[in-house]
Write a protein that holds these residues in place. Sequence first.
Motif, PDB file in Angstrom:
ATOM      1  N   PHE A   1       0.821  -1.212   0.000  1.00 27.59           N
ATOM      2  CA  PHE A   1       0.000   0.000   0.000  1.00 27.59           C
ATOM      3  C   PHE A   1       0.853   1.259   0.000  1.00 27.59           C
ATOM      4  O   PHE A   1       0.422   2.303  -0.470  1.00 27.59           O
ATOM      5  CB  PHE A   1      -0.957   0.005   1.203  1.00 27.59           C
ATOM      6  CG  PHE A   1      -0.282   0.246   2.529  1.00 27.59           C
ATOM      7  CD1 PHE A   1       0.006   1.527   2.960  1.00 27.59           C
ATOM      8  CD2 PHE A   1       0.055  -0.817   3.351  1.00 27.59           C
ATOM      9  CE1 PHE A   1       0.628   1.757   4.185  1.00 27.59           C
ATOM     10  CE2 PHE A   1       0.670  -0.605   4.570  1.00 27.59           C
ATOM     11  CZ  PHE A   1       0.961   0.691   4.998  1.00 27.59           C
ATOM     12  N   ALA A   2       2.063   1.183   0.525  1.00 23.79           N
ATOM     13  CA  ALA A   2       2.934   2.352   0.588  1.00 23.79           C
ATOM     14  C   ALA A   2       3.755   2.548  -0.673  1.00 23.79           C
ATOM     15  O   ALA A   2       4.386   3.587  -0.845  1.00 23.79           O
ATOM     16  CB  ALA A   2       3.873   2.232   1.786  1.00 23.79           C
TER      17      ALA A   2
ATOM     18  N   PRO B   1       0.080   0.770  -8.056  1.00 24.88           N
ATOM     19  CA  PRO B   1      -0.833   0.820  -9.206  1.00 24.88           C
ATOM     20  C   PRO B   1      -0.515   1.928 -10.204  1.00 24.88           C
ATOM     21  O   PRO B   1      -1.084   1.966 -11.294  1.00 24.88           O
ATOM     22  CB  PRO B   1      -2.202   1.054  -8.556  1.00 24.88           C
ATOM     23  CG  PRO B   1      -2.040   0.708  -7.124  1.00 24.88           C
ATOM     24  CD  PRO B   1      -0.619   1.046  -6.799  1.00 24.88           C
ATOM     25  N   TYR B   2       0.398   2.838  -9.845  1.00 26.00           N
ATOM     26  CA  TYR B   2       0.572   4.059 -10.623  1.00 26.00           C
ATOM     27  C   TYR B   2       1.905   4.080 -11.377  1.00 26.00           C
ATOM     28  O   TYR B   2       2.913   3.579 -10.894  1.00 26.00           O
ATOM     29  CB  TYR B   2       0.477   5.284  -9.706  1.00 26.00           C
ATOM     30  CG  TYR B   2      -0.839   5.350  -8.980  1.00 26.00           C
ATOM     31  CD1 TYR B   2      -1.985   5.786  -9.623  1.00 26.00           C
ATOM     32  CD2 TYR B   2      -0.940   4.929  -7.645  1.00 26.00           C
ATOM     33  CE1 TYR B   2      -3.204   5.827  -8.960  1.00 26.00           C
ATOM     34  CE2 TYR B   2      -2.151   4.973  -6.980  1.00 26.00           C
ATOM     35  CZ  TYR B   2      -3.278   5.419  -7.652  1.00 26.00           C
ATOM     36  OH  TYR B   2      -4.484   5.448  -6.987  1.00 26.00           O
TER      37      TYR B   2
ATOM     38  N   GLU C   1       7.591  10.125  -3.451  1.00 31.44           N
ATOM     39  CA  GLU C   1       7.838   9.896  -2.029  1.00 31.44           C
ATOM     40  C   GLU C   1       8.965  10.819  -1.565  1.00 31.44           C
ATOM     41  O   GLU C   1       9.593  11.494  -2.359  1.00 31.44           O
ATOM     42  CB  GLU C   1       8.172   8.438  -1.730  1.00 31.44           C
ATOM     43  CG  GLU C   1       7.003   7.652  -1.129  1.00 31.44           C
ATOM     44  CD  GLU C   1       6.420   8.292   0.109  1.00 31.44           C
ATOM     45  OE1 GLU C   1       7.112   9.101   0.777  1.00 31.44           O
ATOM     46  OE2 GLU C   1       5.264   7.991   0.441  1.00 31.44           O
ATOM     47  N   TRP C   2       9.184  10.801  -0.244  1.00 35.71           N
ATOM     48  CA  TRP C   2      10.117  11.730   0.382  1.00 35.71           C
ATOM     49  C   TRP C   2      11.317  11.018   0.991  1.00 35.71           C
ATOM     50  O   TRP C   2      11.182   9.972   1.618  1.00 35.71           O
ATOM     51  CB  TRP C   2       9.408  12.498   1.498  1.00 35.71           C
ATOM     52  CG  TRP C   2       8.432  13.518   1.006  1.00 35.71           C
ATOM     53  CD1 TRP C   2       7.100  13.316   0.747  1.00 35.71           C
ATOM     54  CD2 TRP C   2       8.694  14.885   0.723  1.00 35.71           C
ATOM     55  NE1 TRP C   2       6.530  14.479   0.310  1.00 35.71           N
ATOM     56  CE2 TRP C   2       7.484  15.467   0.285  1.00 35.71           C
ATOM     57  CE3 TRP C   2       9.839  15.685   0.784  1.00 35.71           C
ATOM     58  CZ2 TRP C   2       7.381  16.814  -0.078  1.00 35.71           C
ATOM     59  CZ3 TRP C   2       9.744  17.018   0.424  1.00 35.71           C
ATOM     60  CH2 TRP C   2       8.525  17.576   0.003  1.00 35.71           C
TER      61      TRP C   2
ATOM     62  N   MET D   1      14.337   3.946  -0.416  1.00 35.13           N
ATOM     63  CA  MET D   1      14.467   2.545  -0.045  1.00 35.13           C
ATOM     64  C   MET D   1      13.179   1.760  -0.279  1.00 35.13           C
ATOM     65  O   MET D   1      13.221   0.601  -0.708  1.00 35.13           O
ATOM     66  CB  MET D   1      14.877   2.434   1.430  1.00 35.13           C
ATOM     67  CG  MET D   1      16.174   3.172   1.776  1.00 35.13           C
ATOM     68  SD  MET D   1      17.621   2.530   0.896  1.00 35.13           S
ATOM     69  CE  MET D   1      17.779   0.935   1.692  1.00 35.13           C
ATOM     70  N   GLU D   2      12.045   2.385  -0.008  1.00 39.82           N
ATOM     71  CA  GLU D   2      10.787   1.652  -0.027  1.00 39.82           C
ATOM     72  C   GLU D   2      10.018   1.758  -1.334  1.00 39.82           C
ATOM     73  O   GLU D   2       9.160   0.925  -1.620  1.00 39.82           O
ATOM     74  CB  GLU D   2       9.887   2.137   1.123  1.00 39.82           C
ATOM     75  CG  GLU D   2      10.509   2.049   2.494  1.00 39.82           C
ATOM     76  CD  GLU D   2      10.727   0.627   2.975  1.00 39.82           C
ATOM     77  OE1 GLU D   2      10.323  -0.322   2.272  1.00 39.82           O
ATOM     78  OE2 GLU D   2      11.312   0.457   4.058  1.00 39.82           O
ATOM     79  N   VAL D   3      10.290   2.785  -2.128  1.00 40.79           N
ATOM     80  CA  VAL D   3       9.523   2.993  -3.362  1.00 40.79           C
ATOM     81  C   VAL D   3      10.441   3.018  -4.592  1.00 40.79           C
ATOM     82  O   VAL D   3      10.311   2.198  -5.490  1.00 40.79           O
ATOM     83  CB  VAL D   3       8.686   4.286  -3.290  1.00 40.79           C
ATOM     84  CG1 VAL D   3       7.833   4.438  -4.551  1.00 40.79           C
ATOM     85  CG2 VAL D   3       7.778   4.277  -2.055  1.00 40.79           C
ATOM     86  N   ALA D   4      11.394   3.941  -4.633  1.00 36.30           N
ATOM     87  CA  ALA D   4      12.228   4.094  -5.830  1.00 36.30           C
ATOM     88  C   ALA D   4      13.033   2.841  -6.132  1.00 36.30           C
ATOM     89  O   ALA D   4      13.209   2.474  -7.303  1.00 36.30           O
ATOM     90  CB  ALA D   4      13.164   5.296  -5.662  1.00 36.30           C
TER      91      ALA D   4
END
Length: 241
Positions: free
Chosen positions: A5-6, A10-11, A16-17, A23-26
């Motif tokens: 969810f974080a 889907p996009y 993010e910051w 670490m968690e998204v990119a």
Amino acid sequence: MSPDFAAQSPYAVRLEWGLNGVMEVANRGGVAVIVDVLSFSSCVDIACSRGSKVLPYRFNDHTAEGFARMHGAVLASRRGGGGFSLSPQSLLEIESGTKLVLPSPNGSTLSLACTAPVVLAGCLRNAAAVAAFARVQGGAITLVAAGERWPDGSLRPSVEDLIGAGAIAHHLEGAKSPEARIAETAFLAARADLAGFLQRCASGVELISRGFAQDVGLAAQLGVSGVVPILQDGAYTSAST
């Protein structure tokens, strides 16, 4: 890794910051764009536009001197210390071929932590160019707003990086996460007076009070650069040359 969810999975365009955003998204893949408007990304844009290479380094201490020697590079001084520094105005005359080690607790730190296949440095100056390059790379695009630091080292989200990320998001196609859409909305709200917004935001006020008003002005210039700084082998170089 964070729960899905974080990850905004889907996009196609995400935002993010800070270090956790890297670490968690990119780091899940695709393209990562490090956005540190005041001043790392703006410095990288200016240096790369003049044919230089920028080696990000986290610490501005004695270890940076050894790192610069090892790479045959010039070490940036502290802002206002003379010579090249984390001050965009100090890099306006940097010579082509210069290798510059640029310590930064924000932009450099995030760059070095990023393991995405493509890592770019984006700002207001090169927003459209970075977006155009990112669009053709394939995969999701994560805009990482660097933010600033509170005295205890915690993240302080910053207006200038929200606007800078939004400027890039504005030129991107595909489904945008709510986070990316909010950044785009912030950019559109500020676009008619970017210089004023950057001068009046907390980071801009700090720099101006220290005598670096020109740095704020340079960072506020929208679309003046066609350079796309890409991180390869530990250095940002222009992908457009």
